[in-house]
Design a protein around this motif. Structure first.
Motif, PDB file in Angstrom:
ATOM      1  N   ASP A 138       1.058  -1.194  -0.066  1.00 19.79           N
ATOM      2  CA  ASP A 138      -0.113   0.064  -0.021  1.00 19.79           C
ATOM      3  C   ASP A 138       0.695   1.113  -0.044  1.00 19.79           C
ATOM      4  O   ASP A 138       1.112   1.825   1.075  1.00 19.79           O
ATOM      5  N   LEU A 139       1.287   1.613  -1.074  1.00 18.12           N
ATOM      6  CA  LEU A 139       2.481   2.775  -1.323  1.00 18.12           C
ATOM      7  C   LEU A 139       1.511   3.789  -1.115  1.00 18.12           C
ATOM      8  O   LEU A 139       0.535   4.242  -2.076  1.00 18.12           O
ATOM      9  N   GLN A 140       2.062   4.983  -0.369  1.00 18.14           N
ATOM     10  CA  GLN A 140       1.552   6.246  -0.184  1.00 18.14           C
ATOM     11  C   GLN A 140       2.260   7.274  -1.179  1.00 18.14           C
ATOM     12  O   GLN A 140       3.203   7.825  -0.668  1.00 18.14           O
ATOM     13  N   TRP A 141       2.035   7.203  -2.351  1.00 22.39           N
ATOM     14  CA  TRP A 141       2.532   8.276  -3.170  1.00 22.39           C
ATOM     15  C   TRP A 141       2.166   9.788  -3.102  1.00 22.39           C
ATOM     16  O   TRP A 141       1.039   9.988  -2.626  1.00 22.39           O
ATOM     17  N   LYS A 142       3.291  10.471  -3.406  1.00 22.15           N
ATOM     18  CA  LYS A 142       2.834  11.913  -3.250  1.00 22.15           C
ATOM     19  C   LYS A 142       3.397  12.426  -4.658  1.00 22.15           C
ATOM     20  O   LYS A 142       4.675  12.147  -4.995  1.00 22.15           O
ATOM     21  N   LEU A 143       2.261  13.253  -5.434  1.00 21.92           N
ATOM     22  CA  LEU A 143       2.768  13.565  -6.730  1.00 21.92           C
ATOM     23  C   LEU A 143       3.397  14.937  -6.724  1.00 21.92           C
ATOM     24  O   LEU A 143       2.931  15.650  -5.818  1.00 21.92           O
ATOM     25  N   ASP A 144       4.279  15.041  -7.306  1.00 22.28           N
ATOM     26  CA  ASP A 144       4.920  16.361  -7.691  1.00 22.28           C
ATOM     27  C   ASP A 144       4.512  16.947  -9.067  1.00 22.28           C
ATOM     28  O   ASP A 144       4.509  16.293 -10.114  1.00 22.28           O
ATOM     29  N   ALA A 145       4.605  18.444  -9.117  1.00 15.00           N
ATOM     30  CA  ALA A 145       4.582  18.915 -10.500  1.00 15.00           C
ATOM     31  C   ALA A 145       5.591  18.774 -11.244  1.00 15.00           C
ATOM     32  O   ALA A 145       5.564  19.181 -12.649  1.00 15.00           O
ATOM     33  N   GLU A 146       6.791  18.406 -10.908  1.00 16.99           N
ATOM     34  CA  GLU A 146       8.049  18.356 -11.749  1.00 16.99           C
ATOM     35  C   GLU A 146       7.668  17.133 -13.108  1.00 16.99           C
ATOM     36  O   GLU A 146       7.262  16.139 -12.563  1.00 16.99           O
ATOM     37  N   GLU A 147       8.248  17.342 -14.177  1.00 20.93           N
ATOM     38  CA  GLU A 147       8.164  16.784 -15.173  1.00 20.93           C
ATOM     39  C   GLU A 147       9.418  16.438 -15.901  1.00 20.93           C
ATOM     40  O   GLU A 147      10.313  17.559 -16.082  1.00 20.93           O
ATOM     41  N   LYS A 148       9.652  15.242 -16.722  1.00 21.18           N
ATOM     42  CA  LYS A 148      10.579  15.261 -17.673  1.00 21.18           C
ATOM     43  C   LYS A 148      10.173  13.942 -18.705  1.00 21.18           C
ATOM     44  O   LYS A 148       9.391  13.529 -18.450  1.00 21.18           O
ATOM     45  N   VAL A 149      10.881  13.906 -20.005  1.00 19.02           N
ATOM     46  CA  VAL A 149      10.725  13.007 -20.941  1.00 19.02           C
ATOM     47  C   VAL A 149      11.480  11.926 -20.783  1.00 19.02           C
ATOM     48  O   VAL A 149      12.825  11.954 -20.672  1.00 19.02           O
ATOM     49  N   LEU A 150      10.841  10.801 -20.702  1.00 21.85           N
ATOM     50  CA  LEU A 150      11.654   9.284 -20.711  1.00 21.85           C
ATOM     51  C   LEU A 150      11.001   8.478 -22.138  1.00 21.85           C
ATOM     52  O   LEU A 150       9.613   8.519 -21.980  1.00 21.85           O
ATOM     53  N   LEU A 151      12.210   8.083 -22.881  1.00 22.29           N
ATOM     54  CA  LEU A 151      11.347   7.315 -24.199  1.00 22.29           C
ATOM     55  C   LEU A 151      10.239   8.052 -24.817  1.00 22.29           C
ATOM     56  O   LEU A 151       9.451   7.286 -25.466  1.00 22.29           O
ATOM     57  N   GLY A 152      10.393   9.270 -24.907  1.00 20.81           N
ATOM     58  CA  GLY A 152       9.649   9.787 -25.508  1.00 20.81           C
ATOM     59  C   GLY A 152       8.117  10.161 -24.995  1.00 20.81           C
ATOM     60  O   GLY A 152       7.365  11.047 -25.717  1.00 20.81           O
ATOM     61  N   TYR A 153       8.002   9.693 -23.869  1.00 21.90           N
ATOM     62  CA  TYR A 153       6.872   9.841 -22.960  1.00 21.90           C
ATOM     63  C   TYR A 153       7.079  11.090 -21.944  1.00 21.90           C
ATOM     64  O   TYR A 153       8.130  11.144 -21.065  1.00 21.90           O
ATOM     65  N   LYS A 154       6.189  12.229 -21.776  1.00 22.16           N
ATOM     66  CA  LYS A 154       6.155  13.064 -20.814  1.00 22.16           C
ATOM     67  C   LYS A 154       5.881  12.241 -19.442  1.00 22.16           C
ATOM     68  O   LYS A 154       4.945  11.542 -19.177  1.00 22.16           O
ATOM     69  N   CYS A 155       6.751  12.503 -18.483  1.00 20.83           N
ATOM     70  CA  CYS A 155       6.480  11.804 -17.210  1.00 20.83           C
ATOM     71  C   CYS A 155       6.467  12.880 -15.841  1.00 20.83           C
ATOM     72  O   CYS A 155       7.102  14.032 -16.003  1.00 20.83           O
TER      73      CYS A 155
END
Length: 282
Positions: A138-155
């Motif tokens: 049960d992973l308690q994820w916290k989302l962040d606004a930071e982004e980057k591109v990996l394998l052509g996908y926006k992450c």
């Protein structure tokens, strides 16, 4: 692991038609939508940063299930299955060879069942595969606004804590499956990269393809030992670390003592170097 390769070759030569029949019964065709290839990098020794384990891993991900394992293990299973189906006969008995079979450095495998929110973990200790089932973390994820591109996908960046380590993950909603390498899952998209904040363990996607096809996978089920829980597995692993020798003595089979002794010695040396496990006791 060298000791596993030696003993597996011996076990295969003894197993004959029983192994062929058992393996064919356990061969599973499952539908997977994506195949993702990860580079796994693990700093297994606290004192020596050069003692790294690196392995190409593969994640077969479908709508309700996924399977994560070494790519070499995946290839080896396919090649061994070909031998089981069409064995080479020597003196009237089937013979199996490890020549040309890829050797995995990472032997554990994680199979997730999202419909039941469970996973199955198996790992080879000595000459046996040990397996247990448990609920997905049960992973308690916290989302962040930071982004980057990996394998052509926006992450997008996300953080969590798991098994004594803090992790930073990068996931893409462009691939709408809540999956990732190892036991990681639960984000609104596929995890393409995840690493602990100390830099000890990293999982980096290096390629992916849309599959939408059935892919056959199999365990070496005739030497599978089922455990009731992760606690039972930890207890067995503790015994293995303390004294590997008995784990190289197959049930109902007599192997040369010198082969068992060599395998146990190699395992002891390896385990002494690996003092920085992926999962820590909190």
């Amino acid at each position: 692991m060298a000791y596993w390769g030696i003993l597996l070759a011996v076990l295969l030569s003894f197993a004959g038609n029983d192994l062929k029949e058992t393996s064919e019964q356990q061969l599973k065709n499952e539908q997977y939508a994506y195949i993702i290839y990860y580079e796994f990098i693990g700093k297994v020794n606290k004192e020596d940063s050069t003692k790294l384990v690196t392995e190409r891993m593969i994640l077969l991900s479908g709508q309700n299930t996924s399977k994560y394992l070494s790519y070499n293990k995946f290839l080896a299973d396919s090649m061994l299955m070909d031998q089981y189906k069409n064995p080479k006969m020597i003196n009237g008995a089937p013979s199996f060879s490890m020549q040309g079979i890829p050797r995995a450095k990472v032997n554990h495998q994680v199979s997730k069942d999202f419909s039941n929110n469970t996973y199955k973990f198996n790992n080879v200790l000595g000459v046996n595969y040990y397996v247990f089932s448990d609920s997905l973390p049960d992973l308690q994820w916290k989302l962040d606004a930071e982004e980057k591109v990996l394998l052509g996908y926006k992450c997008q960046k996300a953080t969590t804590r798991f098994a004594g380590r803090d992790y930073i993950a990068w996931f893409t909603s462009g691939i709408p499956i809540q999956d990732g390498p190892y036991k990681f899952s639960g984000l609104p998209g596929l995890i393409l990269e995840i690493a602990d904040t100390k830099g000890d363990y990293k999982f980096i996607a290096v390629g992916l393809e849309k599959a939408n096809k059935n892919i056959a996978t199999r365990p070496i089920s005739n030497i599978l030992k089922e455990l009731k829980s992760s606690s039972d597995y930890k207890a067995v692993y503790k015994k293995f670390k303390a004294n590997p020798g008995p784990f190289f003595e197959p049930d109902n089979m007599k192997l040369p003592p010198e082969l068992i002794e060599k395998a146990a010695k190699n395992a002891t040396e390896m385990l002494q170097l690996q003092n920085n496990p992926l999962e820590l006791d909190e």
